[in-house]
Scaffold this motif. Structure first.
Motif, mmCIF file in Angstrom:
data_model
loop_
_atom_site.group_PDB
_atom_site.id
_atom_site.type_symbol
_atom_site.label_atom_id
_atom_site.label_comp_id
_atom_site.label_asym_id
_atom_site.label_seq_id
_atom_site.Cartn_x
_atom_site.Cartn_y
_atom_site.Cartn_z
ATOM 1 N N GLU A 205 38.229 139.193 97.691
ATOM 2 C CA GLU A 205 38.160 138.228 96.591
ATOM 3 C C GLU A 205 38.685 138.845 95.301
ATOM 4 O O GLU A 205 39.446 138.207 94.555
ATOM 5 C CB GLU A 205 36.721 137.757 96.410
ATOM 6 N N ALA A 206 38.302 140.085 95.013
ATOM 7 C CA ALA A 206 38.761 140.749 93.801
ATOM 8 C C ALA A 206 40.252 141.047 93.870
ATOM 9 O O ALA A 206 40.962 140.953 92.855
ATOM 10 C CB ALA A 206 37.977 142.043 93.587
ATOM 11 N N ALA A 207 40.760 141.407 95.051
ATOM 12 C CA ALA A 207 42.191 141.676 95.204
ATOM 13 C C ALA A 207 42.999 140.409 94.937
ATOM 14 O O ALA A 207 44.016 140.437 94.239
ATOM 15 C CB ALA A 207 42.480 142.204 96.603
ATOM 16 N N GLN A 208 42.535 139.292 95.467
ATOM 17 C CA GLN A 208 43.216 138.026 95.247
ATOM 18 C C GLN A 208 43.197 137.659 93.765
ATOM 19 O O GLN A 208 44.218 137.235 93.208
ATOM 20 C CB GLN A 208 42.551 136.930 96.074
ATOM 21 N N ALA A 209 42.062 137.835 93.110
ATOM 22 C CA ALA A 209 41.943 137.486 91.697
ATOM 23 C C ALA A 209 42.884 138.333 90.837
ATOM 24 O O ALA A 209 43.527 137.819 89.911
ATOM 25 C CB ALA A 209 40.498 137.659 91.240
ATOM 26 N N ALA A 210 42.973 139.626 91.129
ATOM 27 C CA ALA A 210 43.838 140.505 90.345
ATOM 28 C C ALA A 210 45.301 140.145 90.546
ATOM 29 O O ALA A 210 46.090 140.119 89.586
ATOM 30 C CB ALA A 210 43.593 141.962 90.733
ATOM 31 N N LEU A 211 45.675 139.860 91.781
ATOM 32 C CA LEU A 211 47.063 139.503 92.075
ATOM 33 C C LEU A 211 47.438 138.189 91.408
ATOM 34 O O LEU A 211 48.500 138.058 90.795
ATOM 35 C CB LEU A 211 47.234 139.423 93.597
ATOM 36 N N VAL A 212 46.549 137.203 91.489
ATOM 37 C CA VAL A 212 46.808 135.905 90.869
ATOM 38 C C VAL A 212 46.915 136.050 89.356
ATOM 39 O O VAL A 212 47.796 135.447 88.721
ATOM 40 C CB VAL A 212 45.711 134.896 91.256
ATOM 41 N N ALA A 213 46.049 136.858 88.748
ATOM 42 C CA ALA A 213 46.108 137.060 87.298
ATOM 43 C C ALA A 213 47.428 137.690 86.888
ATOM 44 O O ALA A 213 48.009 137.337 85.846
ATOM 45 C CB ALA A 213 44.943 137.941 86.849
ATOM 46 N N ASP A 214 47.937 138.598 87.693
ATOM 47 C CA ASP A 214 49.226 139.235 87.404
ATOM 48 C C ASP A 214 50.353 138.212 87.444
ATOM 49 O O ASP A 214 51.200 138.162 86.541
ATOM 50 C CB ASP A 214 49.470 140.348 88.427
ATOM 51 N N ILE A 215 50.368 137.376 88.479
ATOM 52 C CA ILE A 215 51.403 136.344 88.589
ATOM 53 C C ILE A 215 51.301 135.357 87.431
ATOM 54 O O ILE A 215 52.310 134.981 86.821
ATOM 55 C CB ILE A 215 51.283 135.607 89.938
#
Length: 230
Positions: A205-215
């Motif tokens: 969940e945290a990995a997805q959130a960080a990646l989405v925030a970057d995009i």
């Protein structure tokens, strides 16, 4: 003799056209070709040491991929992406690449993590440099993202992501290479650090959130730059 022959590895059957295709595809995905940039087929052939035929073959495939376009005067160019198309691609990337990051957190091994950490360190080095090498930063960003996605071990998913980056890659020039302002601001580096930490912890969940925030941050910067056609 038969045993010795049997130990000879099989040659990889790759045509010149496929090699040229792979080289141009890599440049597009890494953001090393800019929207609107015209390509000289002769220059590409000379640079790669090939005839014109494999270059034309590769360009035809990239036109079919919608990664290049042929202009009315027969010139070959990197397509311009308008604001609406950019928003569409960004929404798809958030869904697809966010899912890949979530899967990567649960599937990665130690070698995967080490590769991601290496690309993160290379990107951070340019972020902290007084005069960052924007070419290296763009390449490190691309390699970091793809090291994460490859860790998900889903070939069909990778093919989809590669198709997205063929279209969106050149726009990364607007995000990092043109001004370097987002690199200097440090937002991308912070998102990458959160992503690496989530992968270490196997927190999908945290990995997805960080990646989405970057995009999302990169997309907001590009959309606000005024460089995309309306």
């Amino acid at each position: 003799m038969d045993g010795a022959i049997g130990r000879i590895p099989r040659f990889e059957r790759v045509t010149l056209g496929e090699r040229v295709y792979a080289e141009l595809r890599g440049l597009l995905m890494a953001g090393e070709l800019a929207p609107g940039q015209r390509l000289s087929l002769r220059q590409v052939a000379d640079q790669l040491g090939t005839s014109m035929m494999p270059v034309r073959e590769a360009v035809s495939r990239l036109v079919a991929d919608e990664a290049l376009e042929v202009l009315p005067n027969r010139a070959v160019s990197v397509p311009l992406i308008d604001a609406g198309r950019f928003r569409e691609l960004t929404r798809v990337r958030i869904l697809i690449e966010g899912f890949a990051a979530r899967e990567a957190a649960g599937r990665r091994d130690d070698d995967d993590l080490a590769a991601v950490e290496g690309h993160d360190a290379a990107f951070r080095h340019e972020t902290l440099a007084e005069a960052p090498d924007l070419d290296r930063a763009v390449r490190a960003n691309k390699e970091l993202h793809f090291a994460v996605y490859e860790s998900a071990r889903m070939p069909s998913l990778m093919a989809i992501i590669e198709g997205l980056w063929l279209r969106i890659g050149p726009v990364l020039n607007l995000d990092m290479r043109v001004s370097g302002r987002r690199i200097a601001a440090g937002g991308a580096e912070r998102h990458h650090a959160r992503l690496v930490e989530a992968l270490r912890a196997r927190d999908g969940e945290a990995a997805q959130a960080a990646l989405v925030a970057d995009i999302e941050e990169a997309a907001a910067f590009i959309a606000g730059s005024g460089r995309l056609p309306p």
